[in-house]
Design a protein around this motif. Structure first.
Motif, mmCIF file in Angstrom:
data_model
loop_
_atom_site.group_PDB
_atom_site.id
_atom_site.type_symbol
_atom_site.label_atom_id
_atom_site.label_comp_id
_atom_site.label_asym_id
_atom_site.label_seq_id
_atom_site.Cartn_x
_atom_site.Cartn_y
_atom_site.Cartn_z
ATOM 1 N N LEU A 1 29.281 -11.129 -45.113
ATOM 2 C CA LEU A 1 28.285 -11.622 -46.051
ATOM 3 C C LEU A 1 28.441 -11.014 -47.446
ATOM 4 O O LEU A 1 28.106 -11.657 -48.439
ATOM 5 C CB LEU A 1 26.882 -11.365 -45.512
ATOM 6 N N ASN B 1 28.663 -13.296 -50.751
ATOM 7 C CA ASN B 1 27.678 -13.097 -51.813
ATOM 8 C C ASN B 1 28.289 -12.517 -53.081
ATOM 9 O O ASN B 1 27.800 -12.788 -54.189
ATOM 10 C CB ASN B 1 26.540 -12.215 -51.299
ATOM 11 N N LEU C 1 29.554 -15.449 -54.841
ATOM 12 C CA LEU C 1 28.432 -16.155 -55.455
ATOM 13 C C LEU C 1 27.917 -15.437 -56.709
ATOM 14 O O LEU C 1 27.824 -16.027 -57.788
ATOM 15 C CB LEU C 1 27.282 -16.265 -54.447
ATOM 16 N N GLN C 2 27.571 -14.149 -56.544
ATOM 17 C CA GLN C 2 26.874 -13.427 -57.604
ATOM 18 C C GLN C 2 27.782 -13.009 -58.753
ATOM 19 O O GLN C 2 27.321 -12.918 -59.901
ATOM 20 C CB GLN C 2 26.182 -12.181 -57.018
ATOM 21 N N ASN D 1 17.847 -21.999 -51.565
ATOM 22 C CA ASN D 1 17.775 -20.730 -50.845
ATOM 23 C C ASN D 1 16.518 -20.628 -49.987
ATOM 24 O O ASN D 1 16.568 -20.098 -48.867
ATOM 25 C CB ASN D 1 17.822 -19.569 -51.844
ATOM 26 N N TYR E 1 32.480 -16.766 -42.648
ATOM 27 C CA TYR E 1 32.043 -16.530 -44.019
ATOM 28 C C TYR E 1 33.207 -16.369 -44.991
ATOM 29 O O TYR E 1 33.062 -16.635 -46.194
ATOM 30 C CB TYR E 1 31.090 -15.339 -44.073
ATOM 31 N N SER F 1 33.549 -18.571 -48.406
ATOM 32 C CA SER F 1 33.881 -17.955 -49.692
ATOM 33 C C SER F 1 35.070 -18.650 -50.348
ATOM 34 O O SER F 1 35.064 -18.917 -51.561
ATOM 35 C CB SER F 1 34.192 -16.462 -49.501
ATOM 36 N N LYS G 1 19.441 -6.927 -55.915
ATOM 37 C CA LYS G 1 19.670 -7.918 -54.867
ATOM 38 C C LYS G 1 21.034 -7.728 -54.222
ATOM 39 O O LYS G 1 21.182 -7.816 -53.002
ATOM 40 C CB LYS G 1 19.561 -9.325 -55.455
ATOM 41 N N THR G 2 22.039 -7.482 -55.036
ATOM 42 C CA THR G 2 23.400 -7.342 -54.522
ATOM 43 C C THR G 2 23.554 -6.103 -53.649
ATOM 44 O O THR G 2 24.187 -6.143 -52.590
ATOM 45 C CB THR G 2 24.409 -7.278 -55.687
ATOM 46 N N LEU H 1 22.323 -6.661 -50.111
ATOM 47 C CA LEU H 1 22.875 -7.759 -49.320
ATOM 48 C C LEU H 1 23.259 -7.304 -47.912
ATOM 49 O O LEU H 1 23.336 -8.117 -46.998
ATOM 50 C CB LEU H 1 24.111 -8.350 -50.021
#
Length: 415
Positions: free
Chosen positions: A29, A33, A36-37, A64, A156, A160, A257-258, A261
């Motif tokens: 994950l 992420n 994404l981020q 989300n 995942y 990605s 947030k990161t 995760l």
């Protein structure tokens, strides 16, 4: 000593395997992420600018909300029920499809009819992205049910890779949802080919359908409340302040947030193994949980500040001065939110789904009472302070219910 008792009670746990599974789950994950981020979202900001970027982040909040609220709630419901009996996938996939369609309609409406003001094609694709995201959040149950974290990582990793390919599609078409849709499709194709959860028949009810539906609905409602609040910065700031305020808070809280995760993959491993644990939880376990989570909150909150300066300087250089004043308070709020998710995952094993709903109803009431007036009157600063207080309340309430659940279970055992 407590860890030994835990393994003895379960009769099947291996500390090395749990550690390995945790690493694979976290890596899976984190990879997705981070793409994404640190790649997709900054690319959107660079291409579209702050105001349109704020609108994209706003629409993504609906993707989300429904992805997590429906997809992961049904996923967790199946994991929780698997502790007591074999589960029939048709019960779960049917709900995912029905509510996934509902989520796609809401997302389309937010994009096309709301303040985002997106064109018809973009809005339709945003709705499609929501539906696929709901399916993706549910589909990783294929690997969690059987503790197959190698498969989980590959799943995942493919998502990605699909996101990176999607960026090229978006660059050519100029349609932002196409940056993510290829990743969702690639992951789902992998599950469809290699697994079985997407092959279950729709509307083929099991004899436990009512029990399964009750657990699903409790967790879906719980997650809807929780994720509406988690995405409340985008929803409230967009409607009460401006799209620019959405961008500011999103960037200010990015590292918080990161950094947290890892709680999602950790929760995946926690619920998988707790479902197989047959021993009794004591107040000593809860005290240990409290000490560990408090340490994580303090450490990660402090680390979020220097981390934010570095990351925002690299990815959003122009916005650094405007957002730096919010780094500590926004980062701490996100850390506390995600840590409380770990606590509520443990609580799911202690008290099933009902307490989850109680926590998040209380969470929703406090959120509405504090965040709406403070955002309206004091703007982004007021909202930051309010959301920190709300998340502290959620964490304290969750720990308190863990203690209560242990006490209730002890009383039941004595009877």
């Amino acid at each position: 000593m407590m860890g030994c008792k835990f393994m003895k009670a379960s009769g099947s746990f291996d500390v090395r395997r749990i550690f390995k599974d945790s690493i694979l789950s976290i890596a899976a994950l984190l990879l997705m992420n981070l793409v994404l981020q640190f790649i997709v979202y900054p690319f959107w900001n660079k291409i579209y600018g702050n105001d349109i970027y704020g609108s994209i982040v706003y629409v993504m909040s609906f993707v989300n909300i429904f992805g997590v609220a429906v997809g992961s709630a049904v996923n967790y419901a199946r994991m929780a029920e698997s502790a007591d009996r074999d589960t029939k996938g048709s019960d779960y996939l049917t709900i995912v499809f029905i509510l996934g369609i509902a989520g796609s309609i809401v997302t389309f409406g937010a994009a096309f009819l709301g303040k985002a003001g997106m064109d018809l094609v973009t809005s339709l694709l945003a709705g499609t992205l929501c539906f696929l995201t709901v399916l993706r959040f549910y589909s990783d149950v294929e690997y969690r049910l059987y503790l197959n974290y190698k498969g989980y990582f590959l799943y995942y990793a493919l998502v990605s890779i699909g996101y990176l390919l999607g960026l090229m599609v978006m660059r050519v078409t100029g349609i932002w949802p196409l940056a993510l849709i290829p990743g969702e499709i690639l992951g789902l194709l992998y599950v469809k080919i290699k697994g079985s959860v997407l092959s279950d028949k729709l509307f083929d009810k099991s004899i436990y359908y009512k029990e399964n539906l009750h657990t699903m609905l409790m967790l879906i409602i719980t997650n809807l409340i929780s994720n509406i609040i988690f995405n409340g910065d985008r929803l409230l700031l967009m409607n009460l302040v401006s799209a620019g305020a959405v961008t500011t808070y999103y960037i200010a809280s990015l590292v918080g947030k990161t950094m947290t995760l890892i709680t999602t993959p950790l929760n995946s491993v926690i619920i998988g193994y707790l479902a197989r644990y047959k021993g009794q939880f004591s107040k000593r376990h809860v005290r240990l949980l409290f000490i560990m989570t408090m340490g994580i909150i303090i450490l990660f909150s402090l680390l979020s500040v220097p981390g934010s300066y570095i990351i925002v300087y690299l990815l959003y250089t122009k916005e650094l001065e405007a957002v730096s004043r919010y780094f500590l308070i926004a980062g701490a709020a996100q850390v506390i939110y995600f840590v409380s998710n770990v606590v509520t995952t443990v609580l799911l094993r202690l008290a099933k789904a009902d307490y989850q709903l109680i926590i998040n109803i209380a969470y929703g009431i406090v959120f509405l009472a504090l965040c709406i007036p403070t955002a309206w009157i004091y703007g982004i600063t007021g909202f930051c302070i309010a959301i920190l207080i709300v998340n502290i309340c959620r964490y304290v309430f969750a720990i308190g219910l863990c203690y209560k659940s242990c006490q209730d279970n002890i009383v039941k055992e004595k009877r």
